[in-house]
Scaffold this active site. Structure first.
Site, PDB file in Angstrom:
ATOM      1  N   HIS A  99       9.201   8.305  -1.693  1.00 20.59           N
ATOM      2  CA  HIS A  99       8.936   7.340  -1.509  1.00 20.59           C
ATOM      3  C   HIS A  99       9.874   6.619  -0.183  1.00 20.59           C
ATOM      4  O   HIS A  99      11.135   7.356  -0.984  1.00 20.59           O
ATOM      5  CB  HIS A  99       7.641   6.111  -2.198  1.00 20.59           C
ATOM      6  CG  HIS A  99       8.232   5.810  -3.344  1.00 20.59           C
ATOM      7  ND1 HIS A  99       8.756   6.982  -4.073  1.00 20.59           N
ATOM      8  CD2 HIS A  99       9.168   4.799  -3.778  1.00 20.59           C
ATOM      9  CE1 HIS A  99       9.254   6.593  -5.619  1.00 20.59           C
ATOM     10  NE2 HIS A  99       9.464   5.232  -4.780  1.00 20.59           N
ATOM     11  N   HIS A 101      11.612   2.947  -0.075  1.00 24.11           N
ATOM     12  CA  HIS A 101      11.451   1.208  -0.121  1.00 24.11           C
ATOM     13  C   HIS A 101      11.682   0.768   1.510  1.00 24.11           C
ATOM     14  O   HIS A 101      13.112   1.127   2.296  1.00 24.11           O
ATOM     15  CB  HIS A 101      12.431   0.576  -1.143  1.00 24.11           C
ATOM     16  CG  HIS A 101      12.269   1.174  -2.066  1.00 24.11           C
ATOM     17  ND1 HIS A 101      11.343   0.913  -2.957  1.00 24.11           N
ATOM     18  CD2 HIS A 101      11.792   2.179  -3.018  1.00 24.11           C
ATOM     19  CE1 HIS A 101      10.748   0.863  -4.210  1.00 24.11           C
ATOM     20  NE2 HIS A 101      11.841   2.437  -4.011  1.00 24.11           N
TER      21      HIS A 101
HETATM   22  P1  5GP Z   1      10.620   3.840  -7.641  1.00 18.06           P
HETATM   23  O1  5GP Z   1      11.511   3.050  -8.768  1.00 18.06           O
HETATM   24  O2  5GP Z   1      10.276   4.827  -8.327  1.00 18.06           O
HETATM   25  O3  5GP Z   1      11.763   4.031  -6.328  1.00 18.06           O
HETATM   26  O4  5GP Z   1      10.167   3.151  -6.912  1.00 18.06           O
HETATM   27  C1  5GP Z   1       8.252   2.643  -6.838  1.00 18.06           C
HETATM   28  C2  5GP Z   1       7.622   1.641  -6.514  1.00 18.06           C
HETATM   29  O5  5GP Z   1       6.690   1.685  -6.910  1.00 18.06           O
HETATM   30  C3  5GP Z   1       8.179   0.533  -7.777  1.00 18.06           C
HETATM   31  O6  5GP Z   1       8.360  -0.448  -6.691  1.00 18.06           O
HETATM   32  C4  5GP Z   1       6.776  -0.824  -8.408  1.00 18.06           C
HETATM   33  O7  5GP Z   1       6.914  -1.602  -7.068  1.00 18.06           O
HETATM   34  C5  5GP Z   1       5.400   0.666  -6.850  1.00 18.06           C
HETATM   35  N1  5GP Z   1       4.709   0.668  -7.654  1.00 18.06           N
HETATM   36  C6  5GP Z   1       4.245   1.486  -8.715  1.00 18.06           C
HETATM   37  N2  5GP Z   1       2.592   1.438  -8.789  1.00 18.06           N
HETATM   38  C7  5GP Z   1       2.274   0.780  -8.158  1.00 18.06           C
HETATM   39  C8  5GP Z   1       1.174   0.188  -7.874  1.00 18.06           C
HETATM   40  O8  5GP Z   1      -0.163   1.070  -8.199  1.00 18.06           O
HETATM   41  N3  5GP Z   1       0.944   0.062  -6.510  1.00 18.06           N
HETATM   42  C9  5GP Z   1       1.815  -0.476  -5.386  1.00 18.06           C
HETATM   43  N4  5GP Z   1       1.447  -1.048  -4.481  1.00 18.06           N
HETATM   44  N5  5GP Z   1       3.259  -0.014  -5.768  1.00 18.06           N
HETATM   45  C10 5GP Z   1       3.392   0.326  -6.802  1.00 18.06           C
END
Ligand code: 5GP
Length: 137
Positions: A99, A101
């Protein structure tokens, strides 16, 4: 194997605020909203992260991330945008599904801290550059 949370969102098992969808890519609001409009762009097919997704599919995700960044600047009042993707836990990746951001930036005190400290002191930069270059071949 247990589905990750983004695979569940793709399959409609968990709701999201959808922003964009095509056959390969889905974009939706990040639940944490680090800043207003913070969104996530994901590949529909499961890959663990940016380093493991095939190029063509990664490019499709990045195209949508670029569009969302442009929208933030043109229509949401953002003055900047951070586009970032975390690879592996050590780098802050919490969801093991590729993913990107897209984080609109309204002012430098809007709550998102990206600290890029200068830690170059004592490092042998020519040796590091040579080592990386050799391994790119
Ligand atoms: P990472 O830390 O892996 O780069 O980012 C994961 C992101 O996924 C986090 O910013 C978190 O807020 C988001 N996230 C986690 N669970 C969910 C969810 O159930 N729905 C949405 N819309 N975002 C999520």
């Amino acid at each position: 194997m247990e589905k990750d949370i983004f695979c569940k969102i793709i399959d409609g098992e968990i709701p999201c605020y959808k922003l964009y969808e095509d056959n390969d890519v889905l974009a939706f609001l990040d639940i944490s909203q680090v800043t207003k409009g913070h969104s996530l762009v994901i590949s529909k097919k499961h890959y663990d992260n940016f380093l493991t997704i095939p190029k063509e599919e990664m490019h499709k995700v990045m195209d949508v991330a670029q569009l969302l960044g442009q929208v933030a600047i043109k229509f949401m009042g953002a003055k900047g945008v951070n586009i970032l993707t975390n690879c592996y836990e050590e780098a802050g990746q919490t969801v093991k599904h590729f993913h990107v951001h897209v984080i609109p930036r309204y002012e430098s005190t809007d709550g998102f801290i990206l600290e890029m400290k200068n830690n170059a002191e004592g490092l042998n930069l020519p040796a590091i550059a040579n080592f990386v270059k050799e391994n790119l071949k």
